[in-house]
Scaffold this motif. Structure first.
Motif, PDB file in Angstrom:
ATOM      1  N   CYS A 235      46.748  54.773  54.561  1.00  0.00           N
ATOM      2  CA  CYS A 235      45.969  53.836  55.375  1.00  0.00           C
ATOM      3  C   CYS A 235      45.293  54.547  56.541  1.00  0.00           C
ATOM      4  O   CYS A 235      44.127  54.274  56.856  1.00  0.00           O
ATOM      5  CB  CYS A 235      46.879  52.724  55.894  1.00  0.00           C
ATOM      6  SG  CYS A 235      47.553  51.637  54.621  1.00  0.00           S
ATOM      7  N   THR A 236      46.003  55.467  57.182  1.00  0.00           N
ATOM      8  CA  THR A 236      45.449  56.176  58.329  1.00  0.00           C
ATOM      9  C   THR A 236      44.248  57.017  57.934  1.00  0.00           C
ATOM     10  O   THR A 236      43.202  56.994  58.600  1.00  0.00           O
ATOM     11  CB  THR A 236      46.529  57.075  58.967  1.00  0.00           C
ATOM     12  OG1 THR A 236      47.629  56.261  59.372  1.00  0.00           O
ATOM     13  CG2 THR A 236      45.967  57.805  60.175  1.00  0.00           C
TER      14      THR A 236
ATOM     15  N   VAL B 203      40.429  56.320  59.302  1.00  0.00           N
ATOM     16  CA  VAL B 203      39.733  57.381  60.044  1.00  0.00           C
ATOM     17  C   VAL B 203      38.418  57.738  59.361  1.00  0.00           C
ATOM     18  O   VAL B 203      37.374  57.915  60.024  1.00  0.00           O
ATOM     19  CB  VAL B 203      40.632  58.622  60.184  1.00  0.00           C
ATOM     20  CG1 VAL B 203      39.845  59.799  60.744  1.00  0.00           C
ATOM     21  CG2 VAL B 203      41.818  58.317  61.085  1.00  0.00           C
ATOM     22  N   ASN B 204      38.419  57.836  58.041  1.00  0.00           N
ATOM     23  CA  ASN B 204      37.178  58.122  57.308  1.00  0.00           C
ATOM     24  C   ASN B 204      36.165  57.005  57.502  1.00  0.00           C
ATOM     25  O   ASN B 204      34.958  57.264  57.602  1.00  0.00           O
ATOM     26  CB  ASN B 204      37.479  58.309  55.826  1.00  0.00           C
ATOM     27  CG  ASN B 204      38.220  59.605  55.549  1.00  0.00           C
ATOM     28  OD1 ASN B 204      38.143  60.560  56.332  1.00  0.00           O
ATOM     29  ND2 ASN B 204      38.929  59.659  54.435  1.00  0.00           N
ATOM     30  N   ARG B 205      36.648  55.773  57.548  1.00  0.00           N
ATOM     31  CA  ARG B 205      35.751  54.644  57.773  1.00  0.00           C
ATOM     32  C   ARG B 205      35.092  54.755  59.145  1.00  0.00           C
ATOM     33  O   ARG B 205      33.898  54.473  59.304  1.00  0.00           O
ATOM     34  CB  ARG B 205      36.557  53.346  57.658  1.00  0.00           C
ATOM     35  CG  ARG B 205      35.800  52.089  58.068  1.00  0.00           C
ATOM     36  CD  ARG B 205      34.653  51.786  57.150  1.00  0.00           C
ATOM     37  NE  ARG B 205      34.039  50.516  57.492  1.00  0.00           N
ATOM     38  CZ  ARG B 205      32.890  50.095  57.012  1.00  0.00           C
ATOM     39  NH1 ARG B 205      32.223  50.847  56.149  1.00  0.00           N
ATOM     40  NH2 ARG B 205      32.392  48.933  57.371  1.00  0.00           N
ATOM     41  N   LEU B 206      35.858  55.177  60.150  1.00  0.00           N
ATOM     42  CA  LEU B 206      35.308  55.341  61.491  1.00  0.00           C
ATOM     43  C   LEU B 206      34.236  56.426  61.513  1.00  0.00           C
ATOM     44  O   LEU B 206      33.200  56.290  62.164  1.00  0.00           O
ATOM     45  CB  LEU B 206      36.429  55.687  62.472  1.00  0.00           C
ATOM     46  CG  LEU B 206      35.999  56.003  63.913  1.00  0.00           C
ATOM     47  CD1 LEU B 206      35.327  54.788  64.540  1.00  0.00           C
ATOM     48  CD2 LEU B 206      37.195  56.447  64.746  1.00  0.00           C
ATOM     49  N   ARG B 207      34.458  57.517  60.798  1.00  0.00           N
ATOM     50  CA  ARG B 207      33.485  58.610  60.773  1.00  0.00           C
ATOM     51  C   ARG B 207      32.175  58.199  60.110  1.00  0.00           C
ATOM     52  O   ARG B 207      31.097  58.673  60.482  1.00  0.00           O
ATOM     53  CB  ARG B 207      34.083  59.809  60.034  1.00  0.00           C
ATOM     54  CG  ARG B 207      35.228  60.493  60.787  1.00  0.00           C
ATOM     55  CD  ARG B 207      35.819  61.605  59.959  1.00  0.00           C
ATOM     56  NE  ARG B 207      36.879  62.309  60.700  1.00  0.00           N
ATOM     57  CZ  ARG B 207      37.620  63.273  60.182  1.00  0.00           C
ATOM     58  NH1 ARG B 207      37.435  63.651  58.918  1.00  0.00           N
ATOM     59  NH2 ARG B 207      38.555  63.852  60.922  1.00  0.00           N
ATOM     60  N   LYS B 208      32.278  57.320  59.125  1.00  0.00           N
ATOM     61  CA  LYS B 208      31.074  56.883  58.410  1.00  0.00           C
ATOM     62  C   LYS B 208      30.338  55.776  59.153  1.00  0.00           C
ATOM     63  O   LYS B 208      29.189  55.463  58.817  1.00  0.00           O
ATOM     64  CB  LYS B 208      31.440  56.400  57.008  1.00  0.00           C
ATOM     65  CG  LYS B 208      31.992  57.504  56.115  1.00  0.00           C
ATOM     66  CD  LYS B 208      32.388  56.946  54.756  1.00  0.00           C
ATOM     67  CE  LYS B 208      32.968  58.035  53.867  1.00  0.00           C
ATOM     68  NZ  LYS B 208      33.393  57.504  52.545  1.00  0.00           N
ATOM     69  N   LYS B 209      30.975  55.176  60.142  1.00  0.00           N
ATOM     70  CA  LYS B 209      30.378  54.075  60.880  1.00  0.00           C
ATOM     71  C   LYS B 209      29.364  54.630  61.873  1.00  0.00           C
ATOM     72  O   LYS B 209      29.714  55.295  62.841  1.00  0.00           O
ATOM     73  CB  LYS B 209      31.467  53.299  61.625  1.00  0.00           C
ATOM     74  CG  LYS B 209      30.981  52.066  62.360  1.00  0.00           C
ATOM     75  CD  LYS B 209      30.716  50.924  61.405  1.00  0.00           C
ATOM     76  CE  LYS B 209      30.407  49.653  62.186  1.00  0.00           C
ATOM     77  NZ  LYS B 209      30.115  48.507  61.307  1.00  0.00           N
TER      78      LYS B 209
ATOM     79  N   PHE C 239      43.030  46.852  54.985  1.00  0.00           N
ATOM     80  CA  PHE C 239      42.120  45.991  54.228  1.00  0.00           C
ATOM     81  C   PHE C 239      41.056  45.378  55.135  1.00  0.00           C
ATOM     82  O   PHE C 239      39.901  45.235  54.733  1.00  0.00           O
ATOM     83  CB  PHE C 239      42.906  44.884  53.516  1.00  0.00           C
ATOM     84  CG  PHE C 239      43.549  45.317  52.233  1.00  0.00           C
ATOM     85  CD1 PHE C 239      42.777  45.637  51.129  1.00  0.00           C
ATOM     86  CD2 PHE C 239      44.920  45.414  52.131  1.00  0.00           C
ATOM     87  CE1 PHE C 239      43.364  46.048  49.939  1.00  0.00           C
ATOM     88  CE2 PHE C 239      45.526  45.824  50.952  1.00  0.00           C
ATOM     89  CZ  PHE C 239      44.741  46.137  49.843  1.00  0.00           C
ATOM     90  N   ASN C 240      41.427  45.020  56.360  1.00  0.00           N
ATOM     91  CA  ASN C 240      40.452  44.421  57.269  1.00  0.00           C
ATOM     92  C   ASN C 240      39.362  45.396  57.676  1.00  0.00           C
ATOM     93  O   ASN C 240      38.223  44.990  57.937  1.00  0.00           O
ATOM     94  CB  ASN C 240      41.166  43.903  58.527  1.00  0.00           C
ATOM     95  CG  ASN C 240      41.947  42.635  58.251  1.00  0.00           C
ATOM     96  OD1 ASN C 240      41.696  41.927  57.289  1.00  0.00           O
ATOM     97  ND2 ASN C 240      42.932  42.371  59.086  1.00  0.00           N
ATOM     98  N   VAL C 241      39.689  46.690  57.745  1.00  0.00           N
ATOM     99  CA  VAL C 241      38.722  47.688  58.201  1.00  0.00           C
ATOM    100  C   VAL C 241      37.983  48.337  57.036  1.00  0.00           C
ATOM    101  O   VAL C 241      36.758  48.462  57.051  1.00  0.00           O
ATOM    102  CB  VAL C 241      39.425  48.770  59.047  1.00  0.00           C
ATOM    103  CG1 VAL C 241      38.474  49.920  59.368  1.00  0.00           C
ATOM    104  CG2 VAL C 241      39.957  48.162  60.337  1.00  0.00           C
ATOM    105  N   VAL C 242      38.708  48.735  56.020  1.00  0.00           N
ATOM    106  CA  VAL C 242      38.106  49.486  54.906  1.00  0.00           C
ATOM    107  C   VAL C 242      37.504  48.557  53.862  1.00  0.00           C
ATOM    108  O   VAL C 242      36.442  48.845  53.301  1.00  0.00           O
ATOM    109  CB  VAL C 242      39.160  50.409  54.266  1.00  0.00           C
ATOM    110  CG1 VAL C 242      38.553  51.203  53.102  1.00  0.00           C
ATOM    111  CG2 VAL C 242      39.731  51.367  55.306  1.00  0.00           C
TER     112      VAL C 242
END
Length: 347
Positions: free
Chosen positions: A218-219, A223-229, A133-136
């Motif tokens: 969650c993983t 990971v998808n959030r990191l790729r979109k960042k 929740f904190n990241v996504v």
């Protein structure tokens, strides 16, 4: 002389089925190896977890800092309580027994093993969900974020785990005697036993498989959030990815193998495989259960030391010679407390 003859006659009439039900180790040398592995885990994990527990209490003062530290304190506490049970397990393996023949000791061991293993899995899962929740969804309100403001959530988790230990106390779980078919049992007794066995197995599998599905979810999304960042501090996101990925890898290594082995053993029991094959499946299950105890050793390494700040505190406290000149270690919980929970400490 007559008594000796009687004992010999009784021993020769014991069926192979009964020997499996009595939880005797058929390969004593292998079970002594299992015991040696358990003892080694205790030797390595107990001082490690004790040192981490010392930091949480006397250095970080976890009850005053962010609630993630409260979750981690409970995780370490669960691991330490589990470690106290392992020497007893090793002792019975050395004696050629898969579990204690004392009913009270056996049930007490099962209660402690399942309560603390359940707590370990629960706090790992809650920590990963919080990181998700904190990241996504950093700005979205959620129930976990509201609950984590109160340390009583940890007490609630422990209390909710208590009912899950009840099925393991109804019948012997340790030797995986579920759905065994004894020809001497009455039909009504077999029906009751099957219901109890099924309930116990449902608890065992859901306690592992559902958290694993949550961890995978969650993983993948982190990971998808990191790729979109594309802008901003990607290092902090990478730490979050490292956390949830490490959780999933350790979870897969420690818990999934014994779950698969138990499934195979249950199939062997239900389909009435030949007794030697059932025994081999039981030996495999016991060995992979021993492997799952490595979780006590890996938890502090993955869930605590993936935080650079906690690692710095640990090194400065126990290995000050590893701290480079000019580095200022964290000495109190205030430094940790002032860190924004979604920006700094991955845990």
């Amino acid at each position: 002389m007559a008594n000796a003859t009687l004992l010999t006659t009784v021993s020769t009439t014991v069926s192979p089925y009964q020997s499996i039900e009595d939880c005797l180790a058929t390969n004593k040398a292998l079970y002594k190896f299992y015991a040696a592995v358990i003892i080694m885990i205790c030797i390595l994990a107990l001082p490690l977890n004790a040192s981490v527990l010392h930091l949480f209490i006397f250095k970080l003062k976890f009850w005053k800092s962010n609630t993630n530290n409260v979750f981690l304190f409970n995780l370490v506490l669960a691991d330490i309580l589990l470690l106290f049970c392992l020497p007893i397990k090793a002792y019975h393996f050395i004696q050629g027994e898969r579990r204690s023949d004392n009913d009270t000791v056996c049930k007490a061991m099962l209660f402690m093993l399942f309560l603390n293993r359940g707590a370990s899995i629960a706090f790992l899962t809650v920590t990963s969900i919080d990181r998700y929740f904190n990241v996504v969804h950093p700005g979205r309100k959620n129930l976990l974020r509201a609950l984590k403001k109160s340390p009583h959530i940890s007490i609630l988790i422990w209390l909710l785990l208590l009912p899950l230990t009840i099925p393991t106390m109804l019948k012997n779980f340790d030797c995986c005697n579920s759905h065994g078919k004894n020809p001497e049992d009455a039909p009504e007794d077999i029906l009751i036993k099957d219901v109890v066995d099924s309930l116990r197995e449902v608890v065992f599998f859901t306690q592992i498989l559902i958290p694993f599905i949550i961890l995978v979810y969650c993983t993948v999304h982190i990971v998808n959030r990191l790729r979109k960042k594309t802008v901003g501090n990607r290092t902090k996101l990478k730490r979050a990815v490292f956390l949830v990925t490490s959780v999933m890898v350790v979870f897969s290594l420690c818990f999934l193998p014994c779950t698969i082995a138990r499934m195979i053993l249950l199939i062997a029991r239900v389909q009435e495989w030949p007794l030697p094959q059932q025994d081999k499946a039981a030996v495999l299950f016991d060995g992979l259960m021993v492997l799952s105890y490595i979780d006590c050793l890996l938890d502090p390494l993955v869930y605590c030391f993936c935080s650079t700040k906690f690692k710095g505190l640990y090194c400065s406290t126990y290995f000050p010679f590893l701290v480079k000149d000019g580095e200022v270690p964290i000495e109190s919980s205030s430094a940790v407390h002032t860190l924004p929970p979604t920006r700094n400490t991955v845990i």
